[in-house]
Design a protein around this motif. Sequence first.
Motif, PDB file in Angstrom:
ATOM      1  N   ASN A 193      -4.616  13.437 -10.125  1.00  0.00           N
ATOM      2  CA  ASN A 193      -5.019  12.922  -8.809  1.00  0.00           C
ATOM      3  C   ASN A 193      -6.432  12.370  -8.835  1.00  0.00           C
ATOM      4  O   ASN A 193      -6.717  11.325  -8.259  1.00  0.00           O
ATOM      5  N   GLU A 251      -7.616   8.214  -8.428  1.00  0.00           N
ATOM      6  CA  GLU A 251      -8.325   7.960  -7.182  1.00  0.00           C
ATOM      7  C   GLU A 251      -8.715   6.480  -7.094  1.00  0.00           C
ATOM      8  O   GLU A 251      -9.222   5.897  -8.039  1.00  0.00           O
ATOM      9  N   GLY A 252      -8.436   5.875  -5.938  1.00  0.00           N
ATOM     10  CA  GLY A 252      -8.792   4.478  -5.718  1.00  0.00           C
ATOM     11  C   GLY A 252      -7.793   3.485  -6.282  1.00  0.00           C
ATOM     12  O   GLY A 252      -8.024   2.280  -6.223  1.00  0.00           O
ATOM     13  N   ILE A 253      -6.706   3.971  -6.830  1.00  0.00           N
ATOM     14  CA  ILE A 253      -5.668   3.093  -7.376  1.00  0.00           C
ATOM     15  C   ILE A 253      -4.490   3.127  -6.411  1.00  0.00           C
ATOM     16  O   ILE A 253      -3.976   4.199  -6.077  1.00  0.00           O
ATOM     17  N   SER A 254      -4.061   1.961  -5.962  1.00  0.00           N
ATOM     18  CA  SER A 254      -2.990   1.894  -4.956  1.00  0.00           C
ATOM     19  C   SER A 254      -1.628   2.201  -5.585  1.00  0.00           C
ATOM     20  O   SER A 254      -1.451   2.115  -6.805  1.00  0.00           O
ATOM     21  N   ASP A 255      -0.671   2.533  -4.730  1.00  0.00           N
ATOM     22  CA  ASP A 255       0.696   2.777  -5.203  1.00  0.00           C
ATOM     23  C   ASP A 255       1.251   1.533  -5.901  1.00  0.00           C
ATOM     24  O   ASP A 255       1.931   1.648  -6.920  1.00  0.00           O
ATOM     25  N   ASP A 256       0.975   0.346  -5.345  1.00  0.00           N
ATOM     26  CA  ASP A 256       1.458  -0.895  -5.971  1.00  0.00           C
ATOM     27  C   ASP A 256       0.881  -1.079  -7.369  1.00  0.00           C
ATOM     28  O   ASP A 256       1.593  -1.465  -8.298  1.00  0.00           O
ATOM     29  N   GLU A 257      -0.417  -0.790  -7.521  1.00  0.00           N
ATOM     30  CA  GLU A 257      -1.041  -0.899  -8.839  1.00  0.00           C
ATOM     31  C   GLU A 257      -0.420   0.090  -9.818  1.00  0.00           C
ATOM     32  O   GLU A 257      -0.176  -0.246 -10.987  1.00  0.00           O
TER      33      GLU A 257
END
Length: 146
Positions: free
Chosen positions: A118, A122-128
Amino acid sequence: MMKVTEREIFEILSGKISGVINRTVLKAFAQTGIDITTEQWTVLSCLWDKDKIIQQEICDLTQKDKPSVTRLIDNLEKKDLVKRVSDPADRRNNLIHLTPKGIALKQNTTEVVHNIVNYALEGISDDELIRAKDVLLRIMHNLKIY
């Protein structure tokens, strides 16, 4: 197609990200009193998903060779986390089986690993994440064909 630099190729091949993750997990295990390596955790993780499997299945799941898995199982046996039991269906095989101590380790180690993952994501989107996962799976697929 985007050109990958020699430095980026080196970082991919040297396992730089994997190394950082392994060192972080190992350090967190030590800080919480968990006396296993990240490699041992991968074997235990396989057994937490499906207990009593043959060594070859662990090799396949972890992408490690048989001598490495044998060494890992030997060390996990010394720590009383797993034991070998003869396979009643095929006496040539041993089933690798979690001990009560090995089962009990699941909750703490899983919590430690999830916290690190986690934090790392952090700071990484679900799409990415979905795109990254798709790319990594395609790379694995391509290399299996090669």
